[in-house]
Design an enzyme around this catalytic site. Sequence first.
Site, PDB file in Angstrom:
ATOM      1  N   TYR A  53      63.265  87.221 -22.029  1.00 35.16           N
ATOM      2  CA  TYR A  53      63.327  85.815 -21.608  1.00 35.16           C
ATOM      3  C   TYR A  53      62.587  84.895 -22.563  1.00 35.16           C
ATOM      4  O   TYR A  53      61.645  85.332 -23.211  1.00 35.16           O
ATOM      5  CB  TYR A  53      62.737  85.654 -20.200  1.00 35.16           C
ATOM      6  CG  TYR A  53      63.506  86.337 -19.102  1.00 35.16           C
ATOM      7  CD1 TYR A  53      64.818  86.782 -19.300  1.00 35.16           C
ATOM      8  CD2 TYR A  53      62.928  86.558 -17.848  1.00 35.16           C
ATOM      9  CE1 TYR A  53      65.512  87.422 -18.277  1.00 35.16           C
ATOM     10  CE2 TYR A  53      63.613  87.184 -16.822  1.00 35.16           C
ATOM     11  CZ  TYR A  53      64.907  87.614 -17.051  1.00 35.16           C
ATOM     12  OH  TYR A  53      65.580  88.234 -16.034  1.00 35.16           O
ATOM     13  N   GLY A 237      74.190  82.434  -7.486  1.00 36.03           N
ATOM     14  CA  GLY A 237      75.283  82.537  -8.464  1.00 36.03           C
ATOM     15  C   GLY A 237      75.149  81.486  -9.560  1.00 36.03           C
ATOM     16  O   GLY A 237      76.069  80.706  -9.805  1.00 36.03           O
ATOM     17  N   PHE A 238      73.954  81.470 -10.212  1.00 40.47           N
ATOM     18  CA  PHE A 238      73.651  80.489 -11.279  1.00 40.47           C
ATOM     19  C   PHE A 238      73.618  79.046 -10.751  1.00 40.47           C
ATOM     20  O   PHE A 238      73.854  78.101 -11.499  1.00 40.47           O
ATOM     21  CB  PHE A 238      74.675  80.559 -12.424  1.00 40.47           C
ATOM     22  CG  PHE A 238      74.626  81.798 -13.284  1.00 40.47           C
ATOM     23  CD1 PHE A 238      73.632  82.739 -13.133  1.00 40.47           C
ATOM     24  CD2 PHE A 238      75.588  82.007 -14.283  1.00 40.47           C
ATOM     25  CE1 PHE A 238      73.584  83.887 -13.941  1.00 40.47           C
ATOM     26  CE2 PHE A 238      75.550  83.132 -15.090  1.00 40.47           C
ATOM     27  CZ  PHE A 238      74.548  84.073 -14.927  1.00 40.47           C
ATOM     28  N   GLY A 239      73.394  78.868  -9.462  1.00 41.84           N
ATOM     29  CA  GLY A 239      73.350  77.509  -8.895  1.00 41.84           C
ATOM     30  C   GLY A 239      74.680  77.055  -8.332  1.00 41.84           C
ATOM     31  O   GLY A 239      74.759  76.018  -7.654  1.00 41.84           O
ATOM     32  N   LEU A 241      76.414  78.129  -5.872  1.00 41.98           N
ATOM     33  CA  LEU A 241      76.498  78.081  -4.408  1.00 41.98           C
ATOM     34  C   LEU A 241      75.843  76.839  -3.799  1.00 41.98           C
ATOM     35  O   LEU A 241      75.986  76.589  -2.606  1.00 41.98           O
ATOM     36  CB  LEU A 241      75.906  79.359  -3.806  1.00 41.98           C
ATOM     37  CG  LEU A 241      76.838  80.582  -3.909  1.00 41.98           C
ATOM     38  CD1 LEU A 241      76.062  81.887  -3.694  1.00 41.98           C
ATOM     39  CD2 LEU A 241      78.000  80.478  -2.920  1.00 41.98           C
ATOM     40  N   GLY A 243      76.967  74.091  -4.552  1.00 41.43           N
ATOM     41  CA  GLY A 243      78.141  73.227  -4.450  1.00 41.43           C
ATOM     42  C   GLY A 243      78.199  72.174  -5.537  1.00 41.43           C
ATOM     43  O   GLY A 243      79.140  71.374  -5.608  1.00 41.43           O
ATOM     44  N   LYS A 244      77.206  72.162  -6.438  1.00 44.57           N
ATOM     45  CA  LYS A 244      77.123  71.032  -7.382  1.00 44.57           C
ATOM     46  C   LYS A 244      78.208  71.040  -8.453  1.00 44.57           C
ATOM     47  O   LYS A 244      78.378  70.043  -9.151  1.00 44.57           O
ATOM     48  CB  LYS A 244      75.734  70.947  -8.009  1.00 44.57           C
ATOM     49  CG  LYS A 244      75.355  72.069  -8.947  1.00 44.57           C
ATOM     50  CD  LYS A 244      73.914  71.841  -9.406  1.00 44.57           C
ATOM     51  CE  LYS A 244      73.449  72.916 -10.344  1.00 44.57           C
ATOM     52  NZ  LYS A 244      72.053  72.735 -10.723  1.00 44.57           N
TER      53      LYS A 244
HETATM   54  N1  LIG Z   1      67.820  91.585 -14.084  1.00 40.54           N
HETATM   55  C1  LIG Z   1      68.692  90.753 -14.568  1.00 40.54           C
HETATM   56  O1  LIG Z   1      69.588  91.102 -15.350  1.00 40.54           O
HETATM   57  C2  LIG Z   1      68.621  89.301 -14.150  1.00 40.54           C
HETATM   58  C3  LIG Z   1      69.697  88.435 -14.383  1.00 40.54           C
HETATM   59  C4  LIG Z   1      69.591  87.118 -13.939  1.00 40.54           C
HETATM   60  C5  LIG Z   1      68.426  86.691 -13.304  1.00 40.54           C
HETATM   61  N2  LIG Z   1      67.378  87.544 -13.133  1.00 40.54           N
HETATM   62  C6  LIG Z   1      66.113  87.119 -12.456  1.00 40.54           C
HETATM   63  O2  LIG Z   1      66.425  86.399 -11.289  1.00 40.54           O
HETATM   64  C7  LIG Z   1      65.913  85.063 -11.364  1.00 40.54           C
HETATM   65  C8  LIG Z   1      66.872  84.127 -10.672  1.00 40.54           C
HETATM   66  O3  LIG Z   1      68.172  84.213 -11.289  1.00 40.54           O
HETATM   67  P1  LIG Z   1      69.052  82.920 -11.447  1.00 40.54           P
HETATM   68  O4  LIG Z   1      68.270  81.856 -12.118  1.00 40.54           O
HETATM   69  O5  LIG Z   1      70.351  83.334 -12.034  1.00 40.54           O
HETATM   70  O6  LIG Z   1      69.213  82.512  -9.893  1.00 40.54           O
HETATM   71  P2  LIG Z   1      70.224  81.530  -9.167  1.00 40.54           P
HETATM   72  O7  LIG Z   1      69.546  81.161  -7.903  1.00 40.54           O
HETATM   73  O8  LIG Z   1      71.552  82.138  -9.037  1.00 40.54           O
HETATM   74  O9  LIG Z   1      70.343  80.274 -10.143  1.00 40.54           O
HETATM   75  C9  LIG Z   1      69.224  79.472 -10.369  1.00 40.54           C
HETATM   76  C10 LIG Z   1      69.660  78.201 -11.121  1.00 40.54           C
HETATM   77  O10 LIG Z   1      70.519  77.440 -10.273  1.00 40.54           O
HETATM   78  C11 LIG Z   1      70.144  76.055 -10.309  1.00 40.54           C
HETATM   79  N3  LIG Z   1      69.587  75.769  -8.982  1.00 40.54           N
HETATM   80  C12 LIG Z   1      68.605  76.459  -8.337  1.00 40.54           C
HETATM   81  N4  LIG Z   1      68.361  75.938  -7.136  1.00 40.54           N
HETATM   82  C13 LIG Z   1      69.212  74.924  -6.981  1.00 40.54           C
HETATM   83  C14 LIG Z   1      69.424  74.031  -5.907  1.00 40.54           C
HETATM   84  N5  LIG Z   1      68.716  74.109  -4.792  1.00 40.54           N
HETATM   85  N6  LIG Z   1      70.399  73.085  -6.064  1.00 40.54           N
HETATM   86  C15 LIG Z   1      71.119  73.010  -7.207  1.00 40.54           C
HETATM   87  N7  LIG Z   1      70.947  73.842  -8.265  1.00 40.54           N
HETATM   88  C16 LIG Z   1      69.999  74.800  -8.141  1.00 40.54           C
HETATM   89  C17 LIG Z   1      69.122  75.937 -11.425  1.00 40.54           C
HETATM   90  O11 LIG Z   1      69.793  75.783 -12.658  1.00 40.54           O
HETATM   91  P3  LIG Z   1      70.188  74.343 -13.285  1.00 40.54           P
HETATM   92  O12 LIG Z   1      69.252  73.333 -12.762  1.00 40.54           O
HETATM   93  O13 LIG Z   1      70.091  74.574 -14.743  1.00 40.54           O
HETATM   94  O14 LIG Z   1      71.594  74.113 -12.888  1.00 40.54           O
HETATM   95  C18 LIG Z   1      68.489  77.318 -11.437  1.00 40.54           C
HETATM   96  O15 LIG Z   1      67.889  77.657 -12.660  1.00 40.54           O
HETATM   97  C19 LIG Z   1      65.716  84.833 -12.875  1.00 40.54           C
HETATM   98  O16 LIG Z   1      64.755  83.861 -13.184  1.00 40.54           O
HETATM   99  C20 LIG Z   1      65.261  86.198 -13.318  1.00 40.54           C
HETATM  100  O17 LIG Z   1      63.883  86.390 -13.004  1.00 40.54           O
HETATM  101  C21 LIG Z   1      67.479  88.847 -13.519  1.00 40.54           C
END
Ligand SMILES: NC(=O)c1ccc[n+]([C@@H]2O[C@H](COP(=O)([O-])OP(=O)(O)OC[C@H]3O[C@@H](n4cnc5c(N)ncnc54)[C@H](OP(=O)(O)O)[C@@H]3O)[C@@H](O)[C@H]2O)c1
Length: 346
Positions: A53, A237-239, A241, A243-244
């Site tokens: 990271y 799902g990368f944000g 879900l 809905g944005k």
């Molecule tokens: N082991 C692995 O291979 C692996 C892979 C992925 C993640 N991870 C771990 O899991 C953690 C979380 O993964 P993820 O970041 O993919 O989780 P996620 O919850 O699917 O996506 C998070 C992203 O969605 C957006 N977001 C979050 N909350 C929001 C809200 N309430 N409303 C609107 N947008 C929102 C933000 O991005 P924006 O603001 O940029 O849109 C945020 O960075 C990572 O930090 C990491 O520690 C591990």
Amino acid sequence: MQQRELGKTGLKVSAMALGTMTWGNQNTLEDGFAQMDYALEQGVNLFDAAEFYPVPSRAEYCGRTEEIIGEWFRRTGNREKVVLASKVCGPTAWCPHIRGGEARLDAKNIIAACEGSLGRLQTDRIDLYQTHWPDRNTHYFGKRGFRHTEEEQFTPPEETLRALEQLVKQGKVRHIGVSNETPWGVMRHLHASETQELPRIASIQNPYSLLNRTFEIGLAEIACREDVGLLAYSPLGFGVLSGKYLDGQMPDGSRLALFPNYTRYSGAQADAATAAYVDLAREHGLVPAQMALAFVLRQPFLTSCIVGATTMDQLKENLGAKDVSLSDEVLDGIEDVARQHPDPCP
Ligand SMILES: NC(=O)c1ccc[n+]([C@@H]2O[C@H](COP(=O)([O-])OP(=O)(O)OC[C@H]3O[C@@H](n4cnc5c(N)ncnc54)[C@H](OP(=O)(O)O)[C@@H]3O)[C@@H](O)[C@H]2O)c1
């Protein structure tokens, strides 16, 4: 914040963990500090990092996430309040900046990776050290299915466990876990631990969300029966879900606007499922992101749901999901949508 046992380790971790993979690229050191301060205040004790990271991993800033956490430990003295998780990369032929693109899950690489992480994290031990992805051809990072080749060479899980055992014996690693693993991989690790007295994995860090419930096939049973729980990543799902991104929206500065090749949770199937979940949440007066996280949190095979955020408002909304309960009507609605759109994003 509910606390749950991390496998058979006796260690308690918060049901929501703090993801860190945006710090050092999308987020600054100050952002990371504010997120850690707030999460700790809210009872979150598990922080999840990786040598890889921030994402997308690049030579010019690789390792910065761990440096931010290390700097926060140094300035706040909060190291002992945190269950610190990090990860060692699997094969990196596609990432030349990580050990020359020749990383494998063998002793030489694992020991070098761990030393690097400990230095950046300014600590003498990692509480949960995870293999980031398997050292073999299998299905992960959105790949469906499995294609077998007899001649494939890979580092056997026993060899990886023996390397990790050295770090455990030296006190540099307390507990170990896997990530992006399959049922075969998890059982093979457990078998090797039992038969060869090697350290036992405590957790499986895999994707799990309303858009990807593939963990329920195979791995959920293993998680419960073998006491090796899920650390769910990408629970939104990368944000998506939230809905944005619906109706063709692409908010400035959002992950999919910045990194258009992150398509794992995009496409017609993902959009249709997301629209249905967002409608369901709104019909019941729920915030879509909170409904999605509350769904993950109630799974019996879950140890912790790793939330990611780029703003404090997102982090507050996401951690707020711990107080959201889903009625039978909502849960039935979720199953209806899942039947119509099964696992659009594996
Ligand atoms: N082991 C692995 O291979 C692996 C892979 C992925 C993640 N991870 C771990 O899991 C953690 C979380 O993964 P993820 O970041 O993919 O989780 P996620 O919850 O699917 O996506 C998070 C992203 O969605 C957006 N977001 C979050 N909350 C929001 C809200 N309430 N409303 C609107 N947008 C929102 C933000 O991005 P924006 O603001 O940029 O849109 C945020 O960075 C990572 O930090 C990491 O520690 C591990």
